[in-house]
Design a protein around this motif. Sequence first.
Motif, mmCIF file in Angstrom:
data_model
loop_
_atom_site.group_PDB
_atom_site.id
_atom_site.type_symbol
_atom_site.label_atom_id
_atom_site.label_comp_id
_atom_site.label_asym_id
_atom_site.label_seq_id
_atom_site.Cartn_x
_atom_site.Cartn_y
_atom_site.Cartn_z
ATOM 1 N N ARG A 63 0.840 -1.202 0.000
ATOM 2 C CA ARG A 63 0.000 0.000 0.000
ATOM 3 C C ARG A 63 0.876 1.252 0.000
ATOM 4 N NH1 ARG A 63 -4.614 0.554 4.497
ATOM 5 N NH2 ARG A 63 -4.985 -1.529 3.749
ATOM 6 N N LEU A 64 1.943 1.248 0.820
ATOM 7 C CA LEU A 64 2.859 2.384 0.887
ATOM 8 C C LEU A 64 3.552 2.598 -0.457
ATOM 9 C CD1 LEU A 64 4.292 4.601 2.467
ATOM 10 C CD2 LEU A 64 5.928 2.872 3.246
ATOM 11 N N SER A 65 3.998 1.513 -1.062
ATOM 12 C CA SER A 65 4.661 1.609 -2.366
ATOM 13 C C SER A 65 3.718 2.205 -3.407
ATOM 14 C CB SER A 65 5.144 0.226 -2.804
ATOM 15 O OG SER A 65 5.728 0.305 -4.075
ATOM 16 N N GLY A 66 2.470 1.773 -3.401
ATOM 17 C CA GLY A 66 1.482 2.309 -4.342
ATOM 18 C C GLY A 66 1.256 3.792 -4.132
ATOM 19 N N MET A 67 1.190 4.201 -2.860
ATOM 20 C CA MET A 67 0.987 5.617 -2.569
ATOM 21 C C MET A 67 2.191 6.439 -3.043
ATOM 22 S SD MET A 67 -0.038 7.486 0.976
ATOM 23 C CE MET A 67 1.543 8.011 1.576
ATOM 24 N N ILE A 68 3.395 5.941 -2.798
ATOM 25 C CA ILE A 68 4.600 6.657 -3.223
ATOM 26 C C ILE A 68 4.663 6.746 -4.742
ATOM 27 C CG2 ILE A 68 7.118 6.547 -3.310
ATOM 28 C CD1 ILE A 68 6.918 5.184 -0.484
ATOM 29 N N LEU A 69 4.437 5.611 -5.418
ATOM 30 C CA LEU A 69 4.506 5.597 -6.884
ATOM 31 C C LEU A 69 3.456 6.505 -7.519
ATOM 32 C CD1 LEU A 69 5.220 1.820 -7.519
ATOM 33 C CD2 LEU A 69 6.798 3.739 -7.848
ATOM 34 N N TYR A 70 2.379 6.774 -6.785
ATOM 35 C CA TYR A 70 1.346 7.690 -7.275
ATOM 36 C C TYR A 70 1.849 9.135 -7.261
ATOM 37 C CZ TYR A 70 -3.448 9.300 -8.137
ATOM 38 O OH TYR A 70 -4.580 9.863 -8.682
ATOM 39 N N HIS A 71 2.966 9.391 -6.587
ATOM 40 C CA HIS A 71 3.565 10.724 -6.517
ATOM 41 C C HIS A 71 4.768 10.879 -7.450
ATOM 42 C CE1 HIS A 71 1.208 10.784 -2.803
ATOM 43 N NE2 HIS A 71 1.336 12.103 -2.804
ATOM 44 N N VAL A 72 5.001 9.889 -8.321
ATOM 45 C CA VAL A 72 6.162 9.938 -9.216
ATOM 46 C C VAL A 72 5.714 9.679 -10.656
ATOM 47 C CG1 VAL A 72 8.468 9.014 -9.709
ATOM 48 C CG2 VAL A 72 7.640 9.094 -7.344
ATOM 49 N N ILE A 73 6.263 10.498 -11.554
ATOM 50 C CA ILE A 73 5.943 10.422 -12.981
ATOM 51 C C ILE A 73 7.249 10.181 -13.732
ATOM 52 C CG2 ILE A 73 5.024 11.725 -14.945
ATOM 53 C CD1 ILE A 73 3.577 13.507 -12.727
ATOM 54 N N GLN A 74 7.191 9.331 -14.751
ATOM 55 C CA GLN A 74 8.367 9.102 -15.594
ATOM 56 C C GLN A 74 8.605 10.336 -16.454
ATOM 57 O OE1 GLN A 74 10.156 5.969 -15.611
ATOM 58 N NE2 GLN A 74 11.644 7.353 -16.515
ATOM 59 N N GLY A 75 9.849 10.803 -16.516
ATOM 60 C CA GLY A 75 10.187 11.970 -17.325
ATOM 61 C C GLY A 75 10.281 13.225 -16.481
ATOM 62 N N LYS A 76 10.968 14.211 -17.025
ATOM 63 C CA LYS A 76 11.164 15.486 -16.326
ATOM 64 C C LYS A 76 10.150 16.490 -16.857
ATOM 65 C CE LYS A 76 14.661 19.027 -15.554
ATOM 66 N NZ LYS A 76 16.053 19.415 -15.846
ATOM 67 N N LEU A 77 9.183 16.851 -16.016
ATOM 68 C CA LEU A 77 8.101 17.734 -16.438
ATOM 69 C C LEU A 77 8.045 18.986 -15.559
ATOM 70 C CD1 LEU A 77 5.476 14.927 -16.892
ATOM 71 C CD2 LEU A 77 6.550 16.217 -18.738
ATOM 72 N N THR A 78 8.276 20.129 -16.171
ATOM 73 C CA THR A 78 8.173 21.388 -15.454
ATOM 74 C C THR A 78 6.703 21.717 -15.224
ATOM 75 O OG1 THR A 78 8.048 22.743 -17.437
ATOM 76 C CG2 THR A 78 10.279 22.255 -16.574
ATOM 77 N N ILE A 79 6.461 22.723 -14.432
ATOM 78 C CA ILE A 79 5.085 23.155 -14.176
ATOM 79 C C ILE A 79 4.431 23.617 -15.480
ATOM 80 C CG2 ILE A 79 5.376 25.591 -13.566
ATOM 81 C CD1 ILE A 79 3.468 23.067 -11.475
ATOM 82 N N HIS A 80 5.225 24.228 -16.354
ATOM 83 C CA HIS A 80 4.711 24.665 -17.655
ATOM 84 C C HIS A 80 4.310 23.454 -18.497
ATOM 85 C CE1 HIS A 80 4.095 27.383 -20.985
ATOM 86 N NE2 HIS A 80 4.797 26.570 -21.742
ATOM 87 N N ASP A 81 5.128 22.402 -18.489
ATOM 88 C CA ASP A 81 4.786 21.172 -19.226
ATOM 89 C C ASP A 81 3.481 20.587 -18.696
ATOM 90 O OD1 ASP A 81 7.243 21.302 -20.640
ATOM 91 O OD2 ASP A 81 8.262 20.051 -19.139
ATOM 92 N N LEU A 82 3.363 20.492 -17.380
ATOM 93 C CA LEU A 82 2.161 19.918 -16.772
ATOM 94 C C LEU A 82 0.916 20.748 -17.081
ATOM 95 C CD1 LEU A 82 3.577 18.872 -13.286
ATOM 96 C CD2 LEU A 82 2.856 17.332 -15.120
#
Length: 142
Positions: A63-82
């Motif tokens: 459950r902890l791993s799932g919660m953490i992985l939900y806070h990580v995205i593959q790739g480098k995305l700036t606020i402008h990209d998002l």
Amino acid sequence: MKSIFETAREDGRLSTSVAMLQAGGMAETLREEGEYTALFPTNEAYSGFSREVLDSITTDRERLSGMILYHVIQGKLTIHDLSRMEAIRTLQGDHLDITGPPGAIRLNDATVIQPDVECTNGIYHVIDRVLLPRVVEARVKR
């Protein structure tokens, strides 16, 4: 410049998120090469959860791993990209909804309060709420 994990570890506002990364075995991933975008809730963001709820998440590694992985995205995305997207898939597999302009972007119910912290292996954004994948959120509310 340091890795995402090392940079976050030096920010006192993120000590709970850093402890969660360590408990969930994700600290090493955010030290490694690669390009990641991490979303780190402030310590205050965890205050909305009771001690029992936090303990139930942190003692269940899956459950902890799932919660953490939900806070990580593959790739480098700036606020402008998002800000040019409507949703994005996390490493956990679920999607985050993205709304608002770059100066007031929201990911699900969380607001980005400090964008674009550059690191050697990507970038992170500080957010004001903990993001919960739908499956974890359903269990937490029970």
